[in-house]
Each structure stands twice: as C-alpha cells, then as structure tokens.
Enzyme design. Structure first.
Site, mmCIF file in Angstrom:
data_model
loop_
_atom_site.group_PDB
_atom_site.id
_atom_site.type_symbol
_atom_site.label_atom_id
_atom_site.label_comp_id
_atom_site.label_asym_id
_atom_site.label_seq_id
_atom_site.Cartn_x
_atom_site.Cartn_y
_atom_site.Cartn_z
ATOM 1 N N GLU A 160 0.780 -1.229 0.000
ATOM 2 C CA GLU A 160 0.000 0.000 0.000
ATOM 3 C C GLU A 160 0.823 1.297 0.000
ATOM 4 O O GLU A 160 0.777 2.086 0.959
ATOM 5 C CB GLU A 160 -0.979 -0.017 1.179
ATOM 6 C CG GLU A 160 -1.991 -1.147 1.048
ATOM 7 C CD GLU A 160 -3.033 -1.183 2.150
ATOM 8 O OE1 GLU A 160 -2.852 -0.487 3.171
ATOM 9 O OE2 GLU A 160 -4.028 -1.925 2.002
ATOM 10 N N GLU A 275 -5.821 -7.715 -1.427
ATOM 11 C CA GLU A 275 -6.612 -7.585 -0.200
ATOM 12 C C GLU A 275 -8.020 -7.131 -0.566
ATOM 13 O O GLU A 275 -8.194 -6.263 -1.419
ATOM 14 C CB GLU A 275 -6.014 -6.556 0.771
ATOM 15 C CG GLU A 275 -4.696 -6.939 1.403
ATOM 16 C CD GLU A 275 -4.230 -5.896 2.421
ATOM 17 O OE1 GLU A 275 -5.084 -5.075 2.859
ATOM 18 O OE2 GLU A 275 -3.039 -5.899 2.764
#
Length: 359
Positions: A160, A275
């Site tokens: 991320e 995710e």
C-alpha cells in the site's frame, strides 16, 4: 514454472487459479503468525486447507528480517518446538508446513518496523534506517533463502504505497513504478511472480495505462502481476456506498473501479486482488458492497484473490474466524467460495508436486 500469458497467471503452462487468504502476525511485535498464543499452528493451516484455499499472503516487516528476533507470545504446550524460535526460523517452519498442505506463499513486505507502526507511505524509510538499498538488501536475503522453495511463488514488493507515492511522474524519490522496476531487476534471481500494488493505499493504477511496469527484461516482465487492494464502507466509508438505487449503485461502482484498476484486466494485464474484505454483516452497507464486489470481479475475470484476513483481530474487517480463533464465520466463507469456487490444487507426492487444474 511461473509466468503470465495474455492476462492470465500460469503454472507450467496452465492457468493458475488462486483462492488465497491473508494471515498476518510476522509484521507485528510477536514476529510470528497470530493465534498461536492459544492454538496449534497446524490447526490454523488445516483450516485454510480444509476450506479450499490454496495460497497464503504472509505479511512481514523489514525489521524482522534484519534483526531476526526470538518470536513472542507462543503457547508452548500447544506448539511444541516453537518456543524460543527465531523469527526467520519460524518463517521457515510456516512455509514448510504450508507446503505439506499444498499451500502457496506470497511474502508481503508489509511494514518497515514491527509492532504498531503503520507501514511508511514509500518503499523506503530513511529516518528509520531503511533506505532503498537496505530494503533491497533485505529482500535479496529472503529471495536467496527461498528461491528454491517450490511453494514460495510470489513476493509482494511493498504494501500500500500512498500519500507522497506517485506513478509516472519521473521522480526517483516518489515514483513507485520506477522503484518497483529497480527492485524487480535487483531481485531477478527470484523465479516467481512480482506483485506490484497501486498507489493511494494500493488501489490506484490509472497511470499504469501509460506507464506499465517495464523492467527492461522480457522474462521478468512476464512475471509482473498487478495487485490492487479494495475495501468497502467498514474500512473507509465513501459517498458511492450510499447510493440506494441498485442499478445506479452497481453502475457507479463499476465506473469508479474500472478507472482505478479494472481496465488492467481489460487490456490483458495479469491482476490478482491482494486484499479485500470487511465484516460484511448481513443487512449492512458493507455486506452489500462485498456481494457487489464478488459479482464484479467475476464479471471482470479478476477472481484470483487474497481475502483479508484469516485473523479475527483485524480491527476494521475482522476475519474468517470468530474471536475464539476456532469458529468459522460462514457468511464470509460463502463470499470467498463464490468468488473462487474451484482453485488449482497442489499436492506433494514422491518428491514431485502434483497439480490439479482449477477453473
């Protein structure tokens, strides 16, 4: 042999169908998979296997690799031979036990420092003593350790990227795409896939249309996989989740997510959702989003995925297990089963790996 072909990820020339789950802990202050403070690690891995998953994304921290501390918070009676184990030895054991169950492993560079620290927005953290060359050095250590381990099939280069992270701006200090290319070249000895997340918490790839990942080497580019993260209102509530008209809700979300990363699959780039998830309690906006998302990735042929997470102690999302680490949450299992009902199967037999095709 891991490679890609026309947007598909492949194993030995056949499509690889992934049904994965995130199982975290190595990136935290315990330096070990969570839940083993009460339960046997084998029970955790058996649950994953018995529920038809074939892969685990394993977050870790660079601090764990560099310092290799002794793992903490382990129930010694329920986990014989694990107490007093170093973090990297624990990772060896975890990977070996996963291999015994035919489970693939993605190693995920989730954090720089362990514990409660959120991952830095960029792939390096100079102030904490982790410049880019140190991050690459630690990655090389892991790659050399596991490059011949058959079930370590992918590495996720950075979890991320966000905030200052850019894509395609020609800025060496912030351009995540350029950094990913440098890392892939430095880690060329790894034979598996290189997962590359998007910017802005892993979900945005708009500039990849003009600036796709290009290492300069065809055999490496053929193992690049784009890995977006995507969540509904339980994680971050947005205005698009409050549209009440069912048709407009779906149309609007399709427009938003196609622009962010859905176009990658349409253009023939390989995509694996790294995710997704949420509490998805029936009747809530989050359940509505999760059900829409499963329909959407099926429609886009992007069902290779890693659900977040096995762990019940994930604050915004919960996990596949109740807080007792034993009781399954059936409505979540139903979601992931609908997303990917028939994954590829792996089984070790007489020193060979037998592969059963998924669909």
């Amino acid at each position: 042999e891991w490679t890609t072909d026309d947007g598909r990820i492949m194993v030995n020339g056949q499509p690889l169908v992934l049904k994965g789950v995130n199982y975290f802990g190595f990136e935290t202050e315990t330096y070990a998979p969570h839940g083993i403070w009460d339960h046997n690690l084998n029970d955790m891995l058996d649950f994953i296997k018995d529920n038809n998953f074939n892969a685990i994304r394993v977050p870790f921290s660079m601090e764990m690799v560099r310092d290799n501390p002794v793992i903490m918070n382990v129930h010694c009676h329920n986990n014989p031979n694990l107490c007093g184990t170093s973090a990297l030895r624990m990772l060896d054991i975890f990977i070996d036990r996963a291999a015994e169950r035919g489970l693939l492993i993605v190693l995920d560079n989730h954090r720089t420092q362990s514990g409660g620290y959120i991952s830095p927005p960029l792939w390096y953290n100079n102030s904490a003593g982790y410049p880019e060359d140190e991050v690459i050095r630690l990655w090389k250590q892991l790659v050399m350790k596991y490059k011949n381990q058959w079930n370590v099939f992918a590495i996720d280069l950075k979890n991320e990227p966000r905030d200052a992270a850019t894509w395609g701006r020609s800025n060496r200090n912030t351009d995540w795409n350029q950094a990913a290319e440098r890392m892939i070249n430095a880690l060329h000895e790894f034979p598996g896939f290189f997962f590359v997340g998007g910017i802005e918490w892993g979900g945005r790839f708009e500039n990849a249309a003009q600036y796709p990942i290009d290492s300069g080497r065809a055999h490496l580019n053929e193992r690049v996989v784009y890995s977006p993260h995507c969540y509904g209102p339980d994680v971050y509530d947005r205005s698009e989740f409050h549209v009440e008209n069912t048709h407009e809700y779906a149309k609007n979300l399709d427009r938003i997510y196609t622009a962010k990363y859905g176009f990658l699959a349409e253009k023939g780039y390989p995509v694996v959702i790294g995710e997704w998830g949420g509490k998805a309690k029936p009747g809530t906006r989050d359940a509505k989003w999760n059900n829409w998302f499963v329909d959407w990735i099926r429609d886009k042929c992007m069902t290779n995925n890693f659900y977040w997470a096995l762990n019940p102690n994930s604050g915004h999302t919960g996990g596949l297990l109740e807080d007792d680490w034993k009781t399954p949450i059936q409505h979540k299992l139903d979601l992931v089963n609908r997303a990917q009902p028939n994954p590829t199967k792996f089984k070790k037999h007489n020193e060979k790996i037998c592969i059963t095709k998924g669909t």
